[in-house]
Write an enzyme that holds these catalytic residues in place. Structure first.
Site, PDB file in Angstrom:
ATOM      1  N   ASP A   1      47.074  69.572  72.551  1.00 38.61           N
ATOM      2  CA  ASP A   1      46.542  69.920  73.724  1.00 38.61           C
ATOM      3  C   ASP A   1      46.159  69.057  74.607  1.00 38.61           C
ATOM      4  O   ASP A   1      45.897  69.333  75.917  1.00 38.61           O
ATOM      5  CB  ASP A   1      44.837  70.135  73.172  1.00 38.61           C
ATOM      6  CG  ASP A   1      44.867  71.598  72.339  1.00 38.61           C
ATOM      7  OD1 ASP A   1      45.805  72.346  72.161  1.00 38.61           O
ATOM      8  OD2 ASP A   1      43.632  71.687  71.795  1.00 38.61           O
TER       9      ASP A   1
ATOM     10  N   THR B   1      33.965  55.332  71.550  1.00 37.24           N
ATOM     11  CA  THR B   1      32.972  56.065  71.182  1.00 37.24           C
ATOM     12  C   THR B   1      32.585  57.378  71.833  1.00 37.24           C
ATOM     13  O   THR B   1      31.505  58.003  71.358  1.00 37.24           O
ATOM     14  CB  THR B   1      31.588  55.503  71.072  1.00 37.24           C
ATOM     15  OG1 THR B   1      31.248  54.885  72.324  1.00 37.24           O
ATOM     16  CG2 THR B   1      31.890  54.085  70.006  1.00 37.24           C
TER      17      THR B   1
ATOM     18  N   TYR C   1      34.936  60.701  73.777  1.00 38.85           N
ATOM     19  CA  TYR C   1      35.657  61.859  73.479  1.00 38.85           C
ATOM     20  C   TYR C   1      36.634  61.250  72.393  1.00 38.85           C
ATOM     21  O   TYR C   1      37.308  62.104  71.583  1.00 38.85           O
ATOM     22  CB  TYR C   1      36.608  62.170  74.754  1.00 38.85           C
ATOM     23  CG  TYR C   1      37.369  63.290  74.756  1.00 38.85           C
ATOM     24  CD1 TYR C   1      37.523  64.388  73.454  1.00 38.85           C
ATOM     25  CD2 TYR C   1      38.233  64.009  75.970  1.00 38.85           C
ATOM     26  CE1 TYR C   1      38.235  65.322  73.483  1.00 38.85           C
ATOM     27  CE2 TYR C   1      38.913  65.041  75.926  1.00 38.85           C
ATOM     28  CZ  TYR C   1      38.991  65.859  74.645  1.00 38.85           C
ATOM     29  OH  TYR C   1      39.814  66.934  74.482  1.00 38.85           O
ATOM     30  N   ASN C   2      37.424  60.027  72.395  1.00 39.72           N
ATOM     31  CA  ASN C   2      38.085  59.322  71.645  1.00 39.72           C
ATOM     32  C   ASN C   2      37.885  59.799  70.286  1.00 39.72           C
ATOM     33  O   ASN C   2      38.481  59.820  69.280  1.00 39.72           O
ATOM     34  CB  ASN C   2      38.433  57.958  71.811  1.00 39.72           C
ATOM     35  CG  ASN C   2      39.161  57.409  70.851  1.00 39.72           C
ATOM     36  OD1 ASN C   2      40.407  57.391  70.498  1.00 39.72           O
ATOM     37  ND2 ASN C   2      38.340  56.555  70.024  1.00 39.72           N
ATOM     38  N   LEU C   3      36.663  59.509  69.919  1.00 37.67           N
ATOM     39  CA  LEU C   3      35.807  59.423  68.644  1.00 37.67           C
ATOM     40  C   LEU C   3      35.748  60.832  68.196  1.00 37.67           C
ATOM     41  O   LEU C   3      36.504  61.059  67.054  1.00 37.67           O
ATOM     42  CB  LEU C   3      34.514  58.968  68.575  1.00 37.67           C
ATOM     43  CG  LEU C   3      33.532  59.118  67.201  1.00 37.67           C
ATOM     44  CD1 LEU C   3      34.342  58.184  66.076  1.00 37.67           C
ATOM     45  CD2 LEU C   3      32.161  58.732  67.459  1.00 37.67           C
ATOM     46  N   SER C   4      35.481  61.815  69.009  1.00 33.52           N
ATOM     47  CA  SER C   4      35.538  63.459  68.564  1.00 33.52           C
ATOM     48  C   SER C   4      36.897  63.733  68.230  1.00 33.52           C
ATOM     49  O   SER C   4      37.220  64.847  67.540  1.00 33.52           O
ATOM     50  CB  SER C   4      34.914  63.989  69.873  1.00 33.52           C
ATOM     51  OG  SER C   4      33.647  63.835  70.064  1.00 33.52           O
TER      52      SER C   4
ATOM     53  N   ASP D   1      24.592  58.201  79.403  1.00 32.14           N
ATOM     54  CA  ASP D   1      25.852  57.513  79.435  1.00 32.14           C
ATOM     55  C   ASP D   1      26.369  58.068  80.530  1.00 32.14           C
ATOM     56  O   ASP D   1      27.031  57.191  81.372  1.00 32.14           O
ATOM     57  CB  ASP D   1      26.711  57.811  78.060  1.00 32.14           C
ATOM     58  CG  ASP D   1      25.972  56.919  76.956  1.00 32.14           C
ATOM     59  OD1 ASP D   1      25.258  56.241  77.036  1.00 32.14           O
ATOM     60  OD2 ASP D   1      26.530  57.577  75.816  1.00 32.14           O
ATOM     61  N   GLY D   2      26.361  59.205  81.137  1.00 29.99           N
ATOM     62  CA  GLY D   2      27.188  59.682  82.444  1.00 29.99           C
ATOM     63  C   GLY D   2      26.580  58.639  83.516  1.00 29.99           C
ATOM     64  O   GLY D   2      27.486  58.661  84.379  1.00 29.99           O
TER      65      GLY D   2
ATOM     66  N   ASN E   1      35.761  55.131  80.658  1.00 26.31           N
ATOM     67  CA  ASN E   1      35.891  55.586  79.597  1.00 26.31           C
ATOM     68  C   ASN E   1      37.329  55.807  79.014  1.00 26.31           C
ATOM     69  O   ASN E   1      37.813  55.352  78.198  1.00 26.31           O
ATOM     70  CB  ASN E   1      34.866  56.709  79.279  1.00 26.31           C
ATOM     71  CG  ASN E   1      33.586  56.364  78.532  1.00 26.31           C
ATOM     72  OD1 ASN E   1      33.288  55.211  78.391  1.00 26.31           O
ATOM     73  ND2 ASN E   1      32.967  57.315  78.260  1.00 26.31           N
TER      74      ASN E   1
END
Length: 276
Positions: free
Chosen positions: A161, A172, A174-177, A57-58, A131
């Site tokens: 934070d 899907t 960082y937002n999902l995490s 993905d990166g 993203n």
């Protein structure tokens, strides 16, 4: 489609073996194909009809940023672990190329974000994110305070934070995490998600892509300035502190993804996000 760039992660595609196979296949079909290597080698003036990205993905994200607004669709081939943004798994490369050359694909235009920072006595700077943008604390153990405005109306003040602004594509990641909602990638919206908020009632909010967000860095402790880092798609962009302001809105440029249609977004979500 006549001109193809092959962007390959040399660590995952050892000696560019798969990239060379794709190059030979395209040239055997009278197409121009060039192995570029890492996306950082793209110049911005590249004359190309499609980019084939071998990586995770990166790699797709970085290529998408380089080609944003240039109408160059990206076909992602998964050489990573999750590969949520990639369209093809490695064993299906030839079928995917057959579909592309015969025109059996669609191009999905996805929204990106523009971020702009105004720092005290320094001036302004801008950047693009596919993203998300993250305004996060600099030091472990210290929270930051941010005031978030939507179209000049105060949404809320967050002691957390940090604060995360994501696109549907980034929903899907960082937002999902961070317990934010998943949006279908073809949507146009922005997700505002607090990161580890010091409150039980602070939740994500989805706003229109036409909205303009203003994020002001506040002060958590009376005698100290808050220090924060602004990152776009994981890359460090700027450091900010109390009194600095970040604006985020929908970018004029889109980045384009090749969709073959045999694996839907919901298929990917079930198979990739339900893994142990």
């Amino acid at each position: 489609m006549e001109r193809f760039y092959i962007i390959s992660d040399g660590e995952k595609d050892l000696n560019y073996e798969t990239a060379e196979e794709i190059k030979r296949y395209l040239e055997n079909h009278n197409k121009y194909a060039k192995i570029v290597g890492n996306s950082s080698r793209l110049t911005g003036e590249d004359d190309v009809d499609m980019a084939i990205v071998l990586g995770g993905d990166g790699s797709v994200l970085q290529t998408g940023k380089r080609f944003a607004g240039k109408n160059v669709p990206i076909l992602g081939v998964n050489f990573g672990t999750l590969g949520f943004l990639t369209e093809v798994e490695r064993p299906r490369i030839q079928q995917a190329l057959d579909a592309v050359l015969s025109g059996r694909y669609q191009v999905q235009k996805r929204m990106a974000l523009t971020g702009r920072v105004q720092k005290k006595a320094v001036g302004e700077a801008t950047s693009l994110a596919v993203n998300e943008f993250v305004i996060g604390k600099q030091d472990f153990g210290h929270m930051i305070t941010t005031r978030v405005y939507v179209d000049d109306c105060l949404l809320d003040t967050y002691v957390a934070d940090g604060i995360l602004i994501s696109t549907p594509t980034g929903s899907t990641a960082y937002n999902l995490s961070a317990a934010g909602p998943v949006l279908a990638p073809g949507m146009e919206a922005m997700i505002i998600t607090p990161i580890c908020p010091h409150s039980l009632n602070k939740r994500s909010l989805v706003v229109s892509s036409d909205s303009r967000l203003r994020i002001e860095v506040g002060r958590t402790k009376e005698n100290y300035d808050d220090e924060a880092a602004v990152r776009g798609d994981g890359q460090m962009l700027w450091t900010v502190s109390t009194g600095d302001v970040i604006w985020i809105e929908k970018a004029e440029a889109t980045f384009d993804m090749v969709c073959l249609g045999d694996v839907s977004f919901f298929d990917k979500m079930r198979s990739k996000l339900n893994r142990d």
